[in-house]
Scaffold this active site. Structure first.
Site, PDB file in Angstrom:
ATOM      1  NE  ARG A   1       4.322  79.633  60.714  1.00 33.89           N
ATOM      2  CZ  ARG A   1       4.410  80.314  59.573  1.00 33.89           C
ATOM      3  NH1 ARG A   1       5.348  81.245  59.433  1.00 33.89           N
ATOM      4  NH2 ARG A   1       3.582  80.070  58.562  1.00 33.89           N
TER       5      ARG A   1
ATOM      6  CE  LYS B   1       5.156  76.256  59.571  1.00 28.63           C
ATOM      7  NZ  LYS B   1       3.890  75.505  59.510  1.00 28.63           N
TER       8      LYS B   1
ATOM      9  CG  HIS C   1      -0.053  78.517  66.545  1.00 33.08           C
ATOM     10  ND1 HIS C   1       1.084  78.855  65.831  1.00 33.08           N
ATOM     11  CD2 HIS C   1      -0.958  78.109  65.630  1.00 33.08           C
ATOM     12  CE1 HIS C   1       0.872  78.644  64.552  1.00 33.08           C
ATOM     13  NE2 HIS C   1      -0.364  78.194  64.400  1.00 33.08           N
TER      14      HIS C   1
ATOM     15  NE  ARG D   1       0.788  81.701  62.581  1.00 27.36           N
ATOM     16  CZ  ARG D   1       1.421  82.331  61.615  1.00 27.36           C
ATOM     17  NH1 ARG D   1       2.079  83.451  61.850  1.00 27.36           N
ATOM     18  NH2 ARG D   1       1.402  81.857  60.375  1.00 27.36           N
TER      19      ARG D   1
ATOM     20  CG  HIS E   1      -0.860  81.375  56.334  1.00 23.87           C
ATOM     21  ND1 HIS E   1      -2.105  81.774  56.769  1.00 23.87           N
ATOM     22  CD2 HIS E   1      -0.291  80.750  57.400  1.00 23.87           C
ATOM     23  CE1 HIS E   1      -2.279  81.423  58.035  1.00 23.87           C
ATOM     24  NE2 HIS E   1      -1.196  80.794  58.428  1.00 23.87           N
TER      25      HIS E   1
ATOM     26  CE1 TYR F   1      -6.182  82.058  62.534  1.00 23.51           C
ATOM     27  CE2 TYR F   1      -5.176  82.120  60.371  1.00 23.51           C
ATOM     28  CZ  TYR F   1      -5.121  81.804  61.710  1.00 23.51           C
ATOM     29  OH  TYR F   1      -3.995  81.227  62.227  1.00 23.51           O
TER      30      TYR F   1
END
Length: 323
Positions: A174, A198, A269, A272, A295, A304
């Site tokens: 990110r 995150k 992004h 990404r 993730h 994806y």
């Protein structure tokens, strides 16, 4: 280990709305913000989103009662969301704001600001996840080759830009993770980078020879020329020697693909998304891509697979004699 860094100041409209809240409401927002940042360890960007939603929600409530948020019931929540819909908010935006409200009301109950949790009765609108635009592999190559050509001039900014784009595409990190990297987070011997994503989850992400070469040139011939008293350990620097800002990376990404004929207009992004798609198209398994992208759940990565299926269908329609 990478560290989180401030991504900028609050928007002026958010500051104004927050300053007009009654003092008990403002104190609740302050407490909620501390909870998100310190106890849950959310990113600056995520915290600002949650806080902005809650400020909007509280701005339409009657004055504080006993308990403080007594006027915040399920009817008030639904009226707030309805006003957002009338104002043109998309379904995905409504889903995010619903989630913000739920997190806030659950925290408010635990903090004694609400007697019961009205968020438990709030249904989330179903969202339709659109396929993200991605570069073809040849378009990614063209964008990176153009950046490499610019770096041949040995200009420190050009060297930095090339290294940024190569690392974005090589790792799929990110933009906030990339800007938060320190020099020691990069292990060039093993071609891996340590990233904190995150929820303060740390992961190790590999990168290839082109990114390694671009990083070597930046660290040897670019970074020393931009480095100053305010640089600290930051891997990527702006022209004033401070840690590179996310907005600068977004401009760089848009400019890089803007020079490639037929390429979609994407930002960091999009690089990404492209990295994840190309990994899957090259045979990587979904679990490995999930770990590389950071993730929390496999469901986020499964988006994806839809991208690659759509591409396969397009190729089939274009090439199969009985399509």
């Amino acid at each position: 280990m990478a560290r989180s860094h401030s991504a900028g100041r609050p928007r002026p409209d958010l500051r104004a709305a927050r300053s007009h809240l009654p003092e008990p409401f403002a104190a609740a927002v302050d407490g909620f913000e501390r909870h998100l940042a310190l106890e849950r360890g959310l990113s600056n960007h995520t915290v600002r989103g949650y806080v902005g939603d809650v400020v909007s929600l509280l701005s339409g409530l009657p004055g504080p009662g006993d308990p403080v948020l007594a006027g915040l019931d399920v009817t008030a929540l639904r009226q707030w969301l309805s006003s957002q819909l009338d104002g043109g908010a998309s379904r995905s935006t409504l889903a995010r704001r619903t989630a913000s409200a739920r997190v806030f009301t659950a925290w408010a109950v635990r903090s004694g600001l609400l007697a019961v949790d009205p968020g438990l009765r709030l249904a989330s609108p179903a969202t339709q996840r659109d396929l993200p635009p991605v570069l073809r592999t040849d378009q990614a190559d063209d964008a990176l080759h153009a950046a490499a050509a610019g770096a041949q001039q040995e200009d420190p900014v050009a060297l930095r830009d090339h290294a940024v784009l190569e690392l974005l595409y090589a790792t799929g990190v990110r933009v906030g993770e990339l800007c938060g990297l320190d020099v020691d987070d990069v292990d060039r011997e093993h071609r891996v980078v340590q990233v904190v994503g995150k929820g303060d989850r740390e992961r190790t992400v590999p990168f290839g020879a082109p990114a390694d070469e671009a990083l070597q040139k930046w660290l040897a011939g670019g970074r020393p020329l931009l480095c100053g008293d305010s640089s600290g350990a930051a891997l990527f620097l702006g022209v004033r020697g401070r840690r590179l800002d996310q907005r600068a990376v977004r401009r760089l990404a848009h400019d890089a693909v803007g020079s490639v004929p037929g390429a979609p207009d994407i930002g960091p992004h999009g690089f990404r998304h492209s990295a994840a798609t190309h990994l899957l198209e090259g045979g990587a398994d979904l679990r490995s891509v999930q770990e590389l992208l950071g993730h929390a759940t496999l469901a986020a990565t499964q988006l994806y697979t839809h991208v690659t299926v759509e591409r396969l269908k397009a190729i089939h329609d274009r090439t199969h004699p009985r399509s």
